[in-house]
Scaffold this motif. Structure first.
Motif, short mmCIF file in Angstrom:
data_model
loop_
_atom_site.label_atom_id
_atom_site.label_comp_id
_atom_site.label_asym_id
_atom_site.label_seq_id
_atom_site.Cartn_x
_atom_site.Cartn_y
_atom_site.Cartn_z
N ASP A 1 1.90 -2.52 -5.32
CA ASP A 1 1.81 -1.11 -4.94
C ASP A 1 2.97 -0.80 -4.00
OD1 ASP A 1 1.16 1.46 -4.27
OD2 ASP A 1 -0.70 0.97 -3.22
N THR A 2 4.15 -0.59 -4.60
CA THR A 2 5.38 -0.49 -3.83
C THR A 2 6.06 0.87 -3.99
OG1 THR A 2 6.48 -1.57 -5.69
CG2 THR A 2 5.85 -2.97 -3.82
N LEU A 3 7.02 1.10 -3.12
CA LEU A 3 7.73 2.38 -3.02
C LEU A 3 8.35 2.83 -4.34
CD1 LEU A 3 8.98 4.48 -0.86
CD2 LEU A 3 10.96 2.95 -0.88
N ASP A 4 8.94 1.89 -5.07
CA ASP A 4 9.68 2.24 -6.28
C ASP A 4 8.81 2.77 -7.41
OD1 ASP A 4 8.86 -0.64 -6.12
OD2 ASP A 4 9.44 -0.60 -8.22
N LYS A 5 7.49 2.63 -7.28
CA LYS A 5 6.59 3.09 -8.34
C LYS A 5 6.21 4.56 -8.20
CE LYS A 5 5.82 -1.30 -9.69
NZ LYS A 5 6.04 -2.10 -8.50
N GLY B 1 0.79 -1.23 0.00
CA GLY B 1 0.00 0.00 0.00
C GLY B 1 0.82 1.27 0.00
N ALA B 2 1.88 1.33 -0.81
CA ALA B 2 2.73 2.52 -0.83
C ALA B 2 1.95 3.75 -1.28
CB ALA B 2 3.94 2.28 -1.73
N ASP B 3 1.18 3.60 -2.35
CA ASP B 3 0.36 4.72 -2.82
C ASP B 3 -0.95 4.79 -2.07
OD1 ASP B 3 -0.18 6.94 -4.40
OD2 ASP B 3 -0.99 5.77 -6.06
N ASP B 4 -1.55 3.64 -1.81
CA ASP B 4 -2.88 3.56 -1.18
C ASP B 4 -2.77 2.99 0.23
OD1 ASP B 4 -5.60 3.56 -0.79
OD2 ASP B 4 -5.93 1.69 -1.87
N ASP B 5 -2.66 3.81 1.26
CA ASP B 5 -2.54 5.24 1.19
C ASP B 5 -1.39 5.70 2.08
OD1 ASP B 5 -3.20 7.91 0.53
OD2 ASP B 5 -4.47 8.09 2.27
#
Length: 428
Positions: free
Chosen positions: A402-406, A249-253
């Motif tokens: 959904d990871t940090l590198d994205k 859930g890097a982006d969410d949320d």
């Protein structure tokens, strides 16, 4: 599902096998069902078995590539097909509920779980809620020249610190799913992180599940418990195809939560809150958003029950995925549920972050935690990178990828600048 409004005092609406009658809602077996609100006029009991099944269907609409994401976000649910395959399980559940639970419309949850927060006596009066949340905004005109202190605050925004926060949340905790065995740990980390800043009070607000909300507060001199607060929020929980074991859930949320936490730390370190703000500034990290806005619904109820006034609530939802933009970033202001708040936020961003590409789109009922506070009658607004049905919405949403590198943290920094601008305006 039924409207929880005054008209219920004279009608009976049957939602098999559950009944809404007068001002009382009862389930034949409440331990095995959840009371979900799909709109201001539609509330329905759903059995836990049916709920879990329908939510599992969402994953068949997850994008496999960016090329399919636009189609996926507007995919309709084959309600008849689901009913035919699971007639006994879905009998009595409305088509609207099935679409909301089994469909996938961007990041929107699409409902609020009010099982614990509904008290059986207070109806949801949409007219009164709208009247309260859409009252004339008591803010000053948007004018950066009236707030020269903003530039120093904006200069403190750090893309690296945003990366550090998101990195801790998304990698230290393989999942932040609110029903996972380690669901409490990310809340404790956020509390510890915020407690290190001078004059920030970081406390836990317990839920019925083992993942508390985290409330971080800056209280300026001369304010009290009756002083209206300025509220920032983002949800700390995450989900995926394998939520119990892996949901970074890097982006969410984690992204939205990171912006809210970082902004409060800037206001603490700069001393701005003590010399310029007439209002306490509070950050909420919400638990259980993916379960139907559970944590924010509980907090909104507690604020309303205590008679606490909120001057404005800004929610941040999925602000890190920025693959393409014509400006320094893309910032989308969600137009609902409070058009005046949304318009004000649009003007703030255009005036203070002129390099950003600013857009607006509809979010939809129950799409994120600001709806819990809107339903309680508070003025709210939500910003995101993209809207729920935008073709550029993060294709890794609700996936183990959904990871940090994205994410793009330089572009995410614009959200922190926009949030700071909103605060200096609302606090004046």
């Amino acid at each position: 599902m039924v409207a929880l409004a005054s008209l219920l005092s004279i009608v009976v609406f049957v939602v098999s096998p559950y009944i809404v009658q007068g001002t009382t809602i009862r389930a034949l077996n409440p331990d095995n069902a959840r009371l979900l609100r799909f709109s201001a006029t539609h509330t329905e009991w759903i059995s836990n078995t049916a709920l879990e099944y329908l939510l599992e269907q969402r994953h068949q609409y997850l994008p496999g590539s960016r090329e399919t994401v636009g189609f996926v976000h507007t995919s309709s649910v084959n309600v008849d097909g689901l009913r035919n395959a699971n007639k006994a399980l879905l009998d009595g559940i409305s088509d609207e509920a099935i679409r909301a639970l089994a469909g996938r419309e961007g990041f929107k949850v699409g409902y609020i779980d009010i099982t614990e927060t509904y008290d059986g006596t207070t109806n949801h009066d949409e007219a009164k809620t709208n009247e309260a949340s859409r009252a004339a905004l008591p803010y000053s005109a948007v004018d950066p020249t009236a707030h020269p202190d903003y530039k120093a605050l904006a200069a403190m925004v750090s893309a690296q610190e945003l990366r550090n926060i998101v990195g801790n949340l998304s990698t230290t905790f393989p999942t932040r799913y609110y029903r996972s065995t380690n669901a409490r740990a990310p809340s404790l980390w956020i509390q510890s992180y915020m407690s290190k800043f001078t004059n920030v009070s970081a406390t836990l607000f317990e839920n019925t599940f083992n993942q508390p909300n985290v409330i971080s507060t800056l209280t300026p001199p001369g304010t009290s418990n009756t002083t209206p607060i300025i509220l920032l929020g983002g949800h700390l929980d995450s989900t995926s195809q394998s939520p119990s074991t892996k949901a970074p859930g890097a982006d969410d949320d984690a992204s939205g939560t990171a912006v809210a936490l970082h902004v409060l730390s800037i206001l603490a370190k700069s001393g701005w809150a003590y010399t310029k703000s007439k209002y306490p500034i509070v950050t909420h990290a919400y638990a259980g958003e993916e379960g139907g806005l559970l944590g924010s619904a509980a907090l909104a109820k507690s604020y309303k029950s205590a008679g606490r006034s909120i001057r404005g609530m800004l929610n941040l939802e999925m602000v890190g995925w920025q693959p393409e933009t014509t400006g320094s970033s893309t910032i989308t202001v969600l137009t609902d549920p409070n058009a005046d708040m949304s318009n004000y936020m649009l003007n703030v961003i255009k005036a203070y972050v002129p390099t950003a590409s600013v857009r607006s789109t509809k979010c939809g009922y129950g799409c994120s935690d600001h709806y819990s506070f809107s339903d309680a009658g508070y003025p709210v607004v939500c910003i995101a990178s993209y809207g729920p049905n935008d073709a550029n919405l993060n294709p890794n949403y609700h996936r183990t990828s959904d990871t940090l590198d994205k994410l793009n943290f330089d572009r995410m920094a614009d959200f922190a600048r926009a949030t700071l601008a909103w605060i200096v305006q609302v606090a004046s």
